[in-house]
Design an enzyme around this catalytic site. Structure first.
Site, mmCIF file in Angstrom:
data_model
loop_
_atom_site.group_PDB
_atom_site.id
_atom_site.type_symbol
_atom_site.label_atom_id
_atom_site.label_comp_id
_atom_site.label_asym_id
_atom_site.label_seq_id
_atom_site.Cartn_x
_atom_site.Cartn_y
_atom_site.Cartn_z
ATOM 1 N N THR A 187 -6.156 -3.432 -1.829
ATOM 2 C CA THR A 187 -5.154 -2.540 -2.403
ATOM 3 C C THR A 187 -3.782 -2.807 -1.780
ATOM 4 O OG1 THR A 187 -5.756 -0.834 -0.801
ATOM 5 C CG2 THR A 187 -6.850 -0.769 -2.949
ATOM 6 N N TYR A 188 -2.786 -2.113 -2.293
ATOM 7 C CA TYR A 188 -1.387 -2.332 -1.914
ATOM 8 C C TYR A 188 -1.208 -2.269 -0.394
ATOM 9 C CZ TYR A 188 3.704 -1.851 -2.060
ATOM 10 O OH TYR A 188 5.055 -2.031 -1.881
#
Length: 715
Positions: free
Chosen positions: A322-323
């Site tokens: 994820t980010y």
């Protein structure tokens, strides 16, 4: 038709991946589908395409650096295309201007800078078409499809654009004006100092102050000997060692005091007075934010923070994690609901097969990991449901992915349980303590630590048992200075700068904004400090240069050296980003602050007293004070300390601080020490009471010194 503007090419490809598409030169065309009924075109930037126009392009008179032209306060800020990115802007602009495009979807990274990059491109294109915002923290096809079905109104994220604009304007005002002011004033103060530019920044300068402060602590540190007393006990064949302890202290300053305890104890009867065992639980570590990941990767692999961010960003763009630019260690319940599926997929990878398939609990109700209140814009860094073939990753990508995957798996195991044991053994009234630790339940630890250290086991003795102190001895040690920061430790220090501050209000502000800088910018700050020749990495640790000492001397006791400026600044910017404060007021305040910083620099410069200009400092390094006691090379004055001139070539680490216990050590005394082994009598050292002493060698081969006190028989 809709135009989707991504931040970079890899992101554009990931956004198009869930749909039928074809790449057409400078853009990607998505075929009509349920999500895009008229189809869509995906264009991409290449990071920032614009920069604020430099001063001399606003006004040619500003090309020459002069105090008389400061502060530089533009009435309006203008942007220009970064020359190397002209063709990319042209490609994006053509898509936006296409008559078939009726709506623009801003699809930059889900953060402040991603907002600025895309919205600025649209505004600089002179186009006014309806816009909406794509907000997605994972680039898996499933997450992307879901995000396109839940586009946000652009008004909802517009405050982030205002925050980013306000930040860039204010940073320009402070950086441009303070850098010119301090450069000109330092150069005028240090005649013959060359043309060094002393760049100043609201985050980089207080960060550099942390590094210089630590270096000064090291240079000023005076190593002192200490002594401890240990005894080997024999209790009916049970043999163990104890350490003399009084009032929780084990060290003696004077050897004679330690020897007196030894003499009173050796060969004497000993008794077990207390045996205590306490079980303590240690929960699994929290999920990773960017800073914890950077700190761990630096410690484990010597990765620079910049490298860790780049590798994690690459994994994100491949949809595997994820980010990455997040300051959160928590996830929302929605993300946690996907954990069972992710763990099942991880169990098909050889390194995680055992651990991911044998988890012992769910974290859904554990607020240590799942807490929507502690998730800001982005949740913790976790693996996505798109699990890679590990052989398809580079070696560095495998290392970072492994850390992220194992942190998620470990969270699904119970706590580790340790038995902490202690034995108090008395010889008469003298107390000796023995401590041990044993792992009772491994819990999560094998997931992260495959090779555990051996337990420190204690013998099975009972209270009241008696025996003999077979061997009692005095152990000599010496105090050591604090270590220089590693880059990972410096990242952590920047984040935690608000902890333990005397100013409780300021500490609270700094903690609320996560210290100096942001998760996404701290690695860039460290890289910039290296590029500016303010610090370098020696043996994986951060060392300030002479140039750093000069700047920090100049900005000492000003807002520029304190975390206060950036703390209160970040607090206000976050309010702008939430739509709670106007950007224009902040920018006007920044203009006034720029004026004050220039005025203060001019005013304070009259009291600056640098030891030597940069060039004469270099010249002084050619004038040896004597021979290095460790390697025989010349010892030279390095401005803030005396040191071996062969450090660069042979890594000889002999140094001697210019200050000891508050007293300056002159070059004359260093010459005497190197030549005769003893300085002149130096008066006014500041211990518990002021005292006078000579400096003599304690161990010449090691280059360590000690005090010799004046006796009544000497001069």
């Amino acid at each position: 038709m809709q135009a989707i503007i991504a931040e970079k090419a890899s992101q554009a490809q990931a956004l198009a991946a869930p749909f039928r598409h074809v790449k057409k030169g400078t853009y990607i065309e998505i075929a009509p589908c349920e999500t895009f009924q008229e189809g869509a075109m995906v264009a991409w930037c290449s990071g920032h395409l614009f920069e604020i126009v430099p001063p001399h392009e606003m006004d040619p008179k500003l090309k020459r650096w002069q105090l008389e032209t400061l502060p530089m306060i533009p009435e309006t800020f203008k942007y220009k295309v970064i020359p190397s990115k002209t063709s990319r802007f042209k490609a994006v602009k053509e898509i936006i201007k296409n008559p078939a495009v009726t709506e623009i979807i801003a699809a930059g990274d889900p953060a402040r800078e991603g907002e600025l990059i895309v919205q600025l491109v649209v505004r600089m294109s002179g186009i006014n078409k309806p816009m909406r915002r794509l907000w997605v923290s994972s680039l898996t096809p499933k997450a992307v499809e879901q995000a396109f079905l839940n586009l946000r109104p652009i008004e909802e994220t517009m405050p982030l654009y205002h925050e980013a604009m306000a930040r860039s304007y204010a940073d320009w005002l402070i950086g441009m004006n303070a850098s010119r002011a301090y450069t000109l004033l330092i150069q005028s103060k240090m005649k013959g100092a060359g043309r060094d530019v002393y760049a100043v920044g609201r985050v980089q300068t207080p960060t550099l102050a942390l590094v210089v402060k630590r270096e000064r602590e090291i240079l000023d540190f005076v190593s002192k000997p200490f002594y401890e007393v240990t005894a080997m006990f024999n209790m009916d064949g049970a043999v163990y060692e104890g350490k003399y302890t009084k009032d929780k202290e084990t060290r003696f300053d004077q050897k004679e005091d330690a020897e007196a305890i030894r003499d009173e104890c050796v060969g004497k009867e000993a008794a077990v007075v207390k045996v205590k065992t306490e079980n303590k639980q240690v929960p699994p570590p929290v999920l990773h934010s960017l800073s914890t990941l950077q700190a761990l990767a630096n410690k484990r692999f010597n990765f620079s923070p910049k490298k860790t961010l780049e590798v994690t960003q690459a994994l994100y763009e491949k949809s595997y994690v994820t980010y990455p630019r997040t300051d959160s260690n928590h996830v929302n319940p929605e993300e946690a609901a996907a954990f069972p599926d992710i763990l099942k997929k991880l169990s098909h990878l050889a390194p995680y097969e055992k651990w991911a398939s044998e988890i012992t609990r769910s974290v859904m109700v554990d607020k240590r990991y799942v807490d929507a209140k502690k998730v800001s814009d982005h949740y913790a860094i976790i693996p996505t449901e798109k699990v890679p073939s590990l052989h398809s990753l580079s070696g560095d990508e495998q290392k970072i992915y492994d850390m992220i995957a194992r942190s998620l798996i470990a969270a699904h195991y119970g706590p580790a349980v340790f038995a902490h044991s202690s034995i108090q053994t008395n010889i008469g009234s003298h107390v000796f303590l023995t401590n041990g630790k044993r792992l009772l339940q491994p819990g999560w630890r094998p997931v992260l630590f495959e090779n555990e250290k051996e337990d420190v086991l204690l013998p099975d003795v009972k209270e009241g048992q008696r025996g003999i102190a077979d061997d009692v001895k005095v152990i000599e040690g010496k105090t050591v200075p604090p270590k220089r920061y590693t880059e990972g430790e410096l990242i952590t220090a920047m984040k935690n700068v608000g902890h333990g501050m005397e100013d409780k209000e300021l500490g609270k502000v700094l903690k609320s904004v996560s210290g100096l800088g942001e998760e996404s910018t701290r690695s860039n700050i460290l890289e910039r400090l290296k590029q500016l020749d303010y610090m370098k990495i020696e043996q994986h640790r951060v060392m300030p240069t002479a140039k750093a000492f000069i700047l920090i001397d100049a900005v000492e006791n000003t807002l520029l050296a304190s975390p206060e400026l950036t703390g209160r600044w970040e607090q206000r910017l976050k309010e702008i980003g939430k739509g709670e404060a106007p950007a224009n007021v902040f920018i006007e305040q920044s203009k006034r602050l720029a004026e004050k910083i220039v005025q203060d620099a001019v005013q304070h410069s009259s009291s600056w007293a640098f030891n030597a200009p940069a060039k004469s400092m270099a010249a002084s390094e050619n004038q040896p004070l004597g021979s290095c006691p460790k390697c025989g090379s010349p010892v030279v004055d390095k401005r803030k300390f005396y040191g071996c001139s062969a450090y660069q070539s042979s890594k000889c680490d002999f140094t001697l601080g210019k200050k000891m216990l508050g007293k300056s050590i002159s070059a004359t005394n260093v010459k005497k020490l190197l030549d005769k082994g003893k300085t002149n009598l130096i008066k006014g050292f500041k211990g518990k009471r002021p005292f006078d002493a000579y400096l003599v060698w304690k161990d010449k081969k090691e280059g360590t010194v000690q005090f010799e006190f004046k006796s009544s028989k000497t001069e």
